[in-house]
Write an enzyme that holds these catalytic residues in place. Structure first.
Site, mmCIF file in Angstrom:
data_model
loop_
_atom_site.group_PDB
_atom_site.id
_atom_site.type_symbol
_atom_site.label_atom_id
_atom_site.label_comp_id
_atom_site.label_asym_id
_atom_site.label_seq_id
_atom_site.Cartn_x
_atom_site.Cartn_y
_atom_site.Cartn_z
ATOM 1 N N ARG A 142 16.085 -3.491 -45.959
ATOM 2 C CA ARG A 142 15.310 -4.736 -45.855
ATOM 3 C C ARG A 142 16.256 -5.936 -46.006
ATOM 4 N NH1 ARG A 142 13.343 -6.589 -50.193
ATOM 5 N NH2 ARG A 142 12.499 -4.621 -50.965
ATOM 6 N N TYR A 173 1.590 -23.143 -30.125
ATOM 7 C CA TYR A 173 1.042 -21.803 -29.940
ATOM 8 C C TYR A 173 -0.148 -21.580 -30.892
ATOM 9 C CZ TYR A 173 0.950 -16.698 -29.903
ATOM 10 O OH TYR A 173 0.556 -15.395 -29.794
ATOM 11 N N ASP A 196 10.415 -24.432 -31.649
ATOM 12 C CA ASP A 196 10.072 -23.116 -31.109
ATOM 13 C C ASP A 196 10.603 -23.081 -29.665
ATOM 14 O OD1 ASP A 196 8.824 -20.963 -29.802
ATOM 15 O OD2 ASP A 196 7.010 -21.095 -31.032
ATOM 16 N N LYS A 214 9.016 -12.295 -25.921
ATOM 17 C CA LYS A 214 8.902 -12.889 -24.592
ATOM 18 C C LYS A 214 10.242 -12.767 -23.845
ATOM 19 C CE LYS A 214 4.926 -13.879 -26.478
ATOM 20 N NZ LYS A 214 4.600 -15.137 -27.140
#
Ligand SMILES: *Cc1c(COP(=O)(O)O)cnc(C)c1O
Length: 381
Positions: A47, A99, A171, A196
């Site tokens: 992690r 978004y 973004d 994306k």
């Protein structure tokens, strides 16, 4: 290795490669051996750090020209980790067209933790400056908005931010570092839905954040490691591989989008086209100056009276689906699909009419895409 396209393919040189493998291995190890209890190990637990993920993180830091990159289990997780660097009582200015999922984290999550937000049209730097308060800490926006492709100047907004000692967070999902590098334009943190364009094949959910300096990187790393929404080694490898073909994919997305816009401009069924590459708008002027292309998303409105549902259901090659930025073309109706969470009133205020169609242009032969759009338009008459 100075050219951007070459960097996409070769990434960072590897320093642990004893096998001759041309790619970084997928390290499926959750834990790492300590040579002794007080050894200062490079990796202790996955992690906190994994070599496959770290490779992708370094690749993204290099491509975005930042200090350090972070890979997350989704774009939303990256955005959460970045916004979680703020504390109760802080105020953020956000773009009014962001978004939907980001809007949801802000409205239904961060507001509960007493972080304040004001939504502003970030295309207007004066409006942004007027919204600044004594507790404002950052300005957050998408340089190309979804689905109407309004373009914000990263230079203009970061100038306002710097004047008032605020952070600029961008973004960059719609453009990717191939078309825009917000940190070079004055930004402080870049976030991506790597789902994306970066991965580009509709086969992984992933997110990236890149910080410009050490201090911001430490704050984001603390959240990544303590909240723990990290990207798996397998998925890190998929994003790493996608990035290698970003330039060639994006070039085809751009040339296909241009041809489709030219086709749509000739069709009588189309009332309006939203694409920053169309000359004569403020969006075009900003994009021409700050981006290396106008992107692969084309939105358009069908004329009143034409059945938009029938149109998007009538394409054969172009699939009816949400998401974007992949090799295959995807079409959708924002008011019923990606932006269905907004009330009809909010949709209309945002310019999302029932006639609006969003097309994520893929890398197929443009003749086939145009033929598919044409046959579906023909069926409307
Ligand atoms: C898809 C998307 C997100 C969210 O990313 P996920 O990977 O779906 O969590 C954030 N911003 C933009 C602009 C997006 O298109």
């Amino acid at each position: 290795m100075s050219e951007f396209d070459t960097k996409l393919v070769h990434g960072k040189p590897q320093n642990d490669n004893n096998t001759g493998a041309v790619n970084v291995p997928i390290y499926n190890s959750s834990t790492y051996i300590y040579p002794s209890v007080d050894a200062n190990v490079l990796y202790d637990y996955a992690r906190s750090g994994n070599p496959t993920r770290n490779y992708l993180e370094e690749q993204m830091a290099m491509l975005e020209d930042g200090y350090k990159g972070f890979a997350f289990s989704s774009g939303s997780a990256a955005i959460h980790a970045v916004l979680a660097i703020f504390k109760p009582g802080d105020h953020l200015i956000i773009g009014k067209e962001i978004y939907g999922g980001t809007f949801r984290i802000i409205n239904q999550f961060f507001k509960r933790w007493k972080i304040e937000f004001t939504a502003v049209d970030t295309q207007d730097p004066t409006a942004v400056e007027e919204a600044i308060r004594s507790n404002t800490k950052a300005i957050y926006f998408e340089s190309f908005t979804n689905p109407l492709l309004h373009v914000t100047s990263v230079k203009a907004i970061s100038k306002v931010a710097q004047k008032h000692h605020l952070l600029t967070i961008v973004d960059n999902t719609f453009l990717s570092p191939y078309l825009q590098r917000p940190l070079d334009l004055g930004g402080d943190i870049v976030v991506h839905s790597a789902t994306k364009y970066l991965s580009g094949h509709s086969d992984v959910i992933a997110g990236i954040a890149v910080a410009k300096n050490k201090e911001l990187a430490e704050r984001i790393y603390f959240n990544q490691n303590s909240i723990g929404s990290t990207l798996s080694p397998e998925d890190s490898n998929l994003v790493r591989r996608g990035i290698q073909t970003l330039a060639v994919r994006m070039d085809r997305h751009l040339s296909n989008a241009k041809e489709i816009v030219e086709f749509l401009q000739k069709r009588p069924e189309i009332a309006k086209i939203y694409y920053p590459g169309i000359k004569g708008s403020k969006d075009f002027e900003i994009a021409k100056d700050e981006a290396d292309g106008f992107g692969g998303i084309v939105s358009f409105e069908l004329k009143e009276g034409l059945d938009s549902t029938k149109f998007v259901e009538g394409t054969n090659l172009i699939q009816l689906a949400v998401s974007l930025g992949a090799v295959e073309s995807l079409i959708e109706l924002p008011y019923k699909m990606t932006h269905a969470e907004l009330s009809t009133e909010e949709q209309l205020k945002a310019g999302i009419t029932h006639q609006l169609v969003r097309l994520s242009v893929g890398i197929e032969d443009p003749k086939d895409l145009i033929a598919d759009l044409a046959q579906s338009l023909d069926k409307l008459n």
